[in-house]
Design a protein around this motif. Structure first.
Motif, short mmCIF file in Angstrom:
data_model
loop_
_atom_site.label_atom_id
_atom_site.label_comp_id
_atom_site.label_asym_id
_atom_site.label_seq_id
_atom_site.Cartn_x
_atom_site.Cartn_y
_atom_site.Cartn_z
N UNK A 20 0.83 -1.21 0.00
CA UNK A 20 0.00 0.00 0.00
C UNK A 20 0.86 1.26 0.00
N UNK A 21 2.04 1.17 0.60
CA UNK A 21 2.95 2.32 0.69
C UNK A 21 3.68 2.57 -0.63
N UNK A 22 3.86 1.51 -1.43
CA UNK A 22 4.62 1.63 -2.68
C UNK A 22 3.73 1.98 -3.87
N UNK A 23 2.53 1.42 -3.92
CA UNK A 23 1.68 1.56 -5.12
C UNK A 23 1.37 3.03 -5.42
N UNK B 232 11.08 4.14 0.92
CA UNK B 232 11.76 4.18 2.22
C UNK B 232 10.80 3.79 3.35
N UNK B 233 9.59 4.33 3.31
CA UNK B 233 8.61 3.99 4.35
C UNK B 233 8.23 2.51 4.26
N UNK B 234 8.09 2.00 3.04
CA UNK B 234 7.73 0.59 2.86
C UNK B 234 8.84 -0.31 3.39
N UNK B 235 10.10 0.07 3.12
CA UNK B 235 11.23 -0.73 3.61
C UNK B 235 11.25 -0.76 5.14
N UNK B 236 10.93 0.38 5.74
CA UNK B 236 10.91 0.46 7.20
C UNK B 236 9.83 -0.46 7.78
N UNK B 237 8.66 -0.48 7.13
CA UNK B 237 7.57 -1.35 7.60
C UNK B 237 8.01 -2.81 7.60
N UNK B 238 8.66 -3.23 6.51
CA UNK B 238 9.10 -4.62 6.39
C UNK B 238 10.25 -4.93 7.35
N UNK B 239 11.21 -4.02 7.45
CA UNK B 239 12.37 -4.25 8.32
C UNK B 239 11.96 -4.38 9.77
N UNK B 240 11.04 -3.52 10.21
CA UNK B 240 10.59 -3.58 11.60
C UNK B 240 9.84 -4.88 11.90
N UNK C 149 -3.38 8.04 5.51
CA UNK C 149 -2.47 7.21 6.32
C UNK C 149 -1.11 6.99 5.67
N UNK C 150 -1.08 6.91 4.35
CA UNK C 150 0.18 6.54 3.68
C UNK C 150 0.82 7.70 2.93
N UNK C 151 0.03 8.70 2.55
CA UNK C 151 0.59 9.82 1.82
C UNK C 151 1.05 9.41 0.43
N UNK C 152 2.05 10.11 -0.07
CA UNK C 152 2.60 9.80 -1.39
C UNK C 152 3.36 8.47 -1.34
#
Length: 530
Positions: free
Chosen positions: A306-309, A351-359, A344-347
């Motif tokens: 959802x953060x990448x699309x 980077x935000x998507x990577x953070x979601x997965x890494x955490x 909730x996700x903005x543009x």
């Protein structure tokens, strides 16, 4: 609003009209049908998956509306259901739990057999008994029982208040079938139809054509402006538009590709005697995530997607801005619409998507297979999924495989839970926010993929359905959409607009779409005066 060419042998500039403005009273040339001109031929890329109403919660309804009859339906300009097979219908209690209909006198099916209250009860009970996975039984969650106390009286007892129940009865899923022609516990398998709608199905060839002829036994509100309609089913927009330009079809309905829409609007159509109707649509396109898949079942993976699309890129690059980016399951124009996914996700942000997965401890590329259907939602579907693949692969967070099937086998696959992520479109059953939330949640839903969102199904939807004034349900639908955003089980992508291209000697296309954008073929006619 149209400028008509008296020399019909010449082609001339395309005119663009708004469906909404014409429906509300802009004058159109009225006419009677010209029977000797042959059937009006309508082209579409959306072919039925079945001829049996008990099996279908999809755009098979487009055919059903014209060959079957429902208790309630939508005359031109109506946004609330009105009597059709019924003479009158109303809730008889203050809690919206007892709904009574009185049938018109003298109703019969196309084969001459009697259509009475018993046939209505049989048709509704049959849907629930057969209980097709992903089928229309999911619309009847609030129904406790149906009774037919007399030949012309049907009473629906609901297990909870439901102000949307009249809308449900107006869907083609609730088509009335002949008890002698449709088995109570199984689907009808052949290509025959016994209904009571404005037309009979004279012949049908799956994926190719449906020939409709006037049903002389029909009793309802529809005033037929033609005697016959042939619906031709196309695999792609280009072939359909070529048939329109070659006068092999009279108009196109559903499935025009973005490039063809732009072409019909532009200079290339200046010498063509065609007009393009451009109207607001409420159809939506979205991704579904299978909770049983080891990767798609993880919320962090879904949130990262959802953060990448990039919806705007899909709308612009693939659909040439003939659709609008969508950030909630309830489309713009309906009470309760939000922009929850944008809020909730903005543009889009890798980077935000990577953070979601890494955490979440996910450091390797996530392997996912995305499925789409080749022949249901228009010619751009394959391009849309290639763009989704490009976006997700470019993030270096996902390893994407694309797969596709024709609609009939595609449905079987998602109903069996075979797809990790798959694309769907939704043409509304009725114009209410309820219909963009309720069909997708619960153990049994239109997706064939259980989504047990208990707060939505046990609290928010029941609360909203107690409210007859649908303007007073904004809070419930805003909360329901936020739950969907938080779960990311469904990912809205875009909202469509309705485009119909027609020969200039065809009248009525502007008023032929009901509130759920199903075409009422009886409104179409050939112009007889110029």
């Amino acid at each position: 609003m149209h400028v008509f060419n008296r020399n019909r042998c010449r082609r001339r500039v395309a005119a663009i009209a708004s469906i909404s403005s014409l429906v509300t009273g802009c004058g159109v040339l009225s006419s009677d049908s010209q029977d000797d001109a042959g059937p009006i031929v309508v082209g579409t890329t959306s072919s039925p998956s079945t001829l049996d109403p008990a099996a279908s919660w999809d755009s098979s309804w487009e055919l059903f509306r014209n060959i079957y009859q429902t208790l309630l339906s939508y005359p031109v300009g109506a946004t609330a259901p009105q009597p059709d097979a019924a003479k009158s219908c109303a809730f008889t209690d203050s809690s919206n739990q007892v709904f009574r209909c009185e049938l018109r006198e003298g109703l019969t099916f196309s084969d001459g057999s009697t259509l009475d209250a018993g046939a209505v009860k049989y048709s509704i009970d049959r849907i629930r008994k057969i209980n097709v996975n992903g089928g229309p039984a999911g619309l009847l969650g609030s129904l406790d029982r149906v009774q037919a106390p007399s030949e012309r009286e049907v009473v629906f007892y609901l297990n909870k208040p439901d102000a949307t129940f009249p809308f449900v009865l107006a869907t083609p899923a609730m088509s009335i079938v002949d008890p002698d022609a449709y088995p109570a516990g199984a689907l009808r398998e052949d290509d025959g139809v016994v209904g009571s709608g404005p037309y009979t199905l004279r012949s049908y060839k799956e994926g190719a054509a449906a020939e409709l002829a006037r049903n002389d036994r029909y009793k309802g509100f529809a005033e037929r402006r033609n005697s016959a309609v042939t619906i031709r089913y196309f695999q792609d927009s280009a072939t359909m538009v070529r048939a329109l330009r070659d006068d092999r079809i009279d108009l196109t309905y559903r499935g025009l590709a973005a490039g063809d829409i732009i072409d019909l609007q532009g200079k290339t159509s200046k010498e063509e005697e065609l007009h393009l109707i451009d109207g607001t649509g409420t159809d939506i396109n979205y991704l579904v995530f299978n909770p049983k898949d080891p990767w798609a079942g993880r919320k962090e993976v879904r949130k990262a997607i959802a953060q990448v699309v990039d919806r705007a890129a899909i709308a612009h690059k693939v659909y040439k801005d003939t659709v609008d980016p969508l950030y909630s399951m309830v489309p713009k124009g309906l009470t309760g619409h939000t922009t929850g996914f944008f809020d909730d996700y903005g543009e889009p942000s890798v980077a935000k998507a990577r953070r979601i997965l890494t955490e979440a401890g996910i450091t390797e590329r996530v392997p996912l297979t995305l499925w789409y259907t080749t022949d249901r939602y228009g010619s751009e579907t394959a391009l849309e999924f290639k763009e989704l693949e490009r976006q997700l692969e470019a993030s270096k967070l996902f390893d994407i495989t694309l797969k596709s099937r024709p609609w009939n086998t595609y449905v079987e696959g998602y109903q069996k839970g075979e797809y990790p992520v798959f694309g769907r479109g939704w043409f509304p059953d009725f114009p209410d926010a309820d219909n963009f939330i309720a069909p997708f949640v619960g153990k049994q839903n239109a997706l064939g993929t259980p989504y047990e969102a208990t707060q939505i199904t046990a609290e928010l939807l029941p609360s909203s359905r107690r409210e007859s004034d649908r303007g007073n349900v904004v809070r419930q639908f805003e909360e329901a959409q936020q739950i969907i955003v938080d779960d990311a089980r469904l990912l809205p992508l875009w909202q469509g607009r309705q485009h119909v291209a027609a020969s200039r000697d065809i009248s009525g296309a502007e008023r032929a779409l009901d509130p759920s954008t199903i075409m009422m073929m009886w409104e179409l006619s050939r112009k007889t005066s110029w």
